[in-house]
Design an enzyme around this catalytic site. Structure first.
Site, PDB file in Angstrom:
ATOM      1  N   CYS A   1      38.424  37.136  44.574  1.00 39.20           N
ATOM      2  CA  CYS A   1      37.932  38.448  44.981  1.00 39.20           C
ATOM      3  C   CYS A   1      39.001  39.218  45.744  1.00 39.20           C
ATOM      4  O   CYS A   1      38.844  39.550  46.910  1.00 39.20           O
ATOM      5  CB  CYS A   1      36.664  38.351  45.826  1.00 39.20           C
ATOM      6  SG  CYS A   1      35.874  39.966  46.073  1.00 39.20           S
TER       7      CYS A   1
ATOM      8  N   GLU B   1      38.007  39.484  38.484  1.00 36.29           N
ATOM      9  CA  GLU B   1      38.483  38.103  38.587  1.00 36.29           C
ATOM     10  C   GLU B   1      39.336  37.788  37.375  1.00 36.29           C
ATOM     11  O   GLU B   1      39.107  38.310  36.292  1.00 36.29           O
ATOM     12  CB  GLU B   1      37.304  37.130  38.699  1.00 36.29           C
ATOM     13  CG  GLU B   1      37.720  35.717  39.082  1.00 36.29           C
ATOM     14  CD  GLU B   1      38.585  35.708  40.328  1.00 36.29           C
ATOM     15  OE1 GLU B   1      39.824  35.539  40.181  1.00 36.29           O
ATOM     16  OE2 GLU B   1      38.059  35.881  41.432  1.00 36.29           O
TER      17      GLU B   1
END
Length: 359
Positions: free
Chosen positions: A2, A114
């Site tokens: 993240c 991601e």
């Protein structure tokens, strides 16, 4: 994990996204907020935190990437050091442990990115809610004063182990709150129960898809960051590559074989034995071996040897000038275990009439 997110919400939509729209909200430094499709550590992002001494909340724009308050004033802040905090260790590390009782906050974004590793390559994916509502992350914040007296407010996003649906992509994910009860519990609840609030988000309303690798650059921004792309697979090999692969394989096969020169087909059919195995067996009874080199350059190596061995064997077995005693002497003589056979050029080729005459 993240390290990139999309935060393009309007400022007045953020408290509503965090389910805190039940009263007026005070704002701090919101003039620093710049909506973006590609925010990274060091960017200014609004967070919702509790108002000191009251039950109200504040919409406070902070820099992503925690700088602990005990950091030396002369030190240059590095927002990439602590932009995430592992949920399993926030109660142990001094940088996070002291923030749990009174410095919890919520971060609202539309989605996050991601990367999936594939050997040396990395493919980014965009993750968001299926219905388009904002994702709300658990976070911690702190304030640091530098040597010039400036106060810098920063935060870190808390991560946990990945959900069963996203384990194929990464082993970590942000702590996501999908309802008012859980987000309120993190923001205003008892600090003794925070461990129960730091779990993977297992609901099936999260979706994901591949996006352009260009968004890996922080300077790349705009709707193109979240545009879905089609990935190339092995089944979509270009036809030019297919034929080049076939050509390389064919060339390798040709190089592994010995060079074969064109020969007289009729002559080869007459002189080549029915099988190499039968020829070698018959020659072994005479205790003779053929020379390993053939003088017939127009034959393949194996075919020339076989044809020559057959002719040599026939001549040795039918030669009337070699007596029985001489044959025995030849076979038992230690110095003559190997007999150099005459080359094919020393023999007169039989005519077609002589060949049928023998039959």
């Amino acid at each position: 994990m993240c390290g990139r997110a999309r935060c393009s919400l309007r400022a007045d939509d953020i408290p509503r996204a965090c389910r805190r729209n039940d009263g007026p909200v005070r704002t701090i430094h919101m003039d620093r907020y710049r909506p973006s499709y590609n925010v990274s550590p060091g960017s200014n992002i609004p967070v919702v935190r509790r108002e000191d001494g009251s039950d109200g909340v504040v919409l406070h724009c902070m820099k992503w990437g925690l700088i602990p308050s005990f950091t030396k004033k002369t030190e240059k802040p590095d927002h990439y050091k602590m932009f995430n905090a592992r949920s399993e260790s926030i109660s142990e590390k001094a940088s996070f442990r002291r923030l749990i009782p009174k410095s919890r906050c919520l971060v609202a974004v539309e989605g996050f990115y991601e990367w999936k590793k594939d050997g040396s390559k990395k493919q980014p994916y965009y993750i968001n809610f299926k219905d388009g509502r904002p994702l709300v992350f658990a976070a911690l914040y702190d304030s640091w004063e530098n040597s010039e007296g400036e106060i810098l407010d920063t935060f870190t996003i808390i991560t946990t182990s990945s959900s069963s649906a996203l384990q194929w992509l990464h082993d970590r994910m942000p702590v996501i709150y999908g309802d008012k009860e859980s987000s309120d519990a993190w923001l205003t609840g008892s600090s003794s129960k925070v461990d129960t609030l730091l779990k993977p988000y297992e609901n099936p309303d999260l979706i994901w898809y591949p996006v352009t690798a260009a968004m890996g650059k922080p300077s790349f921004d705009g709707p193109e960051c979240i545009k879905e792309i089609k990935l190339k697979t092995d089944g979509n090999m270009p036809i030019s590559k297919f034929f080049s692969t076939k050509g390389i394989k064919k060339e390798a096969e040709l190089n592994s074989d010995e060079k074969v020169v064109k020969v007289d087909t009729a002559k080869c059919l007459k002189e080549e034995p029915e099988s190499r195995e039968n020829t070698e067996t018959s020659l072994s009874t005479e205790k003779e071996e053929p020379d390993s080199k053939s003088s017939v350059s127009s034959f393949p190596r194996e075919g020339a040897e076989n044809c020559q061995m057959k002719r040599d064997h026939e001549e040795l077995s039918s030669d009337s000038k070699l007596t029985k005693d001489e044959a025995n002497k030849l076979s038992t003589s230690p110095g003559r275990k190997k007999v150099k056979l005459k080359s094919a050029g020393d023999y007169k080729q039989p005519s077609v009439l002589s060949y049928f005459g023998k039959k």
